[in-house]
Design a protein around this motif. Structure first.
Motif, short mmCIF file in Angstrom:
data_model
loop_
_atom_site.label_atom_id
_atom_site.label_comp_id
_atom_site.label_asym_id
_atom_site.label_seq_id
_atom_site.Cartn_x
_atom_site.Cartn_y
_atom_site.Cartn_z
N ALA A 127 6.15 -40.37 -46.56
CA ALA A 127 7.15 -39.13 -46.78
C ALA A 127 6.16 -38.28 -47.40
O ALA A 127 5.22 -38.52 -47.92
N TYR A 128 6.49 -36.95 -47.47
CA TYR A 128 5.71 -35.91 -48.01
C TYR A 128 6.10 -35.86 -49.54
O TYR A 128 7.14 -35.99 -50.08
N ASP A 129 4.98 -35.53 -50.65
CA ASP A 129 5.40 -35.27 -51.72
C ASP A 129 6.00 -33.92 -51.99
O ASP A 129 5.76 -32.97 -51.38
N PRO A 130 7.37 -33.73 -52.47
CA PRO A 130 8.22 -32.60 -52.58
C PRO A 130 7.29 -31.53 -52.84
O PRO A 130 7.20 -30.13 -52.34
N GLU A 131 6.56 -31.60 -54.01
CA GLU A 131 5.61 -30.71 -54.50
C GLU A 131 4.67 -30.04 -53.44
O GLU A 131 4.29 -28.92 -53.49
N TRP A 132 3.87 -30.89 -53.02
CA TRP A 132 2.69 -30.60 -52.11
C TRP A 132 3.31 -30.02 -50.95
O TRP A 132 2.64 -29.04 -50.42
#
Length: 238
Positions: A209-214
């Motif tokens: 999953a992606y880091d939401p901030e990134w």
């Protein structure tokens, strides 16, 4: 499909192959040779040596006024102009052909001989020089020299056929490498694509999953013009 569309399709599909049987002069360049980068110069990006050669060639002349007018007349038969961009004349194709005849001198005899042939043929069949003939008359002459047996090398063809093949290549290449021709193609240059990240189903399949901030900073189109910055520890700031 009209003549221009046929040529345009050829260019987009396979690229222009101008000068195919004449070759091209290449010169060794010193790796660190100075490049002219001033935007005020007409020949942006040229080295001093290249500028010197351009100046020398521009001072020479292959075609007289009548021959240049004949080249112009033939170029618009090969590639008819259309709105709103224009055609070979607006793209300065005749001037490009004049320059190429000096840059690659082997072309000059074929071009000069072909221009003489056009006038002789036009005078014989229609009682007038090629440039003064009607469009239909010009097409009738060109129809006699625009095709050759592909199994026979072009340099083994009659002069007039070699001439037309060379003129066709030069006209098409000159036009579609000009500002006018590029506008006609609708080419807008390299454009960045909008990227919304790896599809969610692919992420799920691989258990990542992606880091939401990134991800917010990577795909937020409102920040496309913002240059990313990191702190001294490697943390993304913007």
């Amino acid at each position: 499909m009209d003549r221009r569309k046929s040529i345009q399709t050829l260019i987009l599909g396979a690229g222009a192959s101008a000068l195919a049987f004449h070759g091209c002069n290449t010169e060794d360049k010193t790796p660190n040779e100075e490049i002219i980068t001033s935007e005020d110069t007409k020949y942006f990006g040229r080295t001093p040596k290249e500028l010197e050669r351009i100046e020398k060639l521009n001072a020479e002349q292959t075609f007289n006024e009548h021959e240049m007018e004949t080249i112009a007349a033939l170029s618009v038969v090969i590639l008819p102009p259309k709105e709103p961009h224009g055609g070979p004349i607006e793209a300065e194709v005749p001037e490009m052909i004049e320059f190429m005849s000096k840059d690659i001198p082997d072309m000059a005899p074929t071009l000069l001989g072909g221009l003489m042939w056009l006038d002789h043929k036009s005078n014989k069949e229609f009682g007038t020089e090629f440039k003064s003939a009607t469009l239909e008359q010009k097409k009738q002459i060109c129809d006699q020299i625009c095709w050759h047996d592909p199994e026979i090398s072009i340099d083994e063809q009659p002069l007039e056929i070699q001439f037309f093949a060379l003129m066709r290549n030069l006209t098409v290449t000159g036009y579609y490498t000009s500002k006018v021709g590029i506008a006609d193609l609708g080419y807008k240059g390299n454009m960045p694509n909008v990227w919304d990240g790896v599809p969610q189903e692919v992420l799920d399949k691989h258990g990542v999953a992606y880091d939401p901030e990134w991800i917010a900073k990577c795909v937020d189109q409102s920040k496309r013009g913002v240059i990313a910055e990191w702190d001294e520890k490697g943390n993304l700031l913007t």
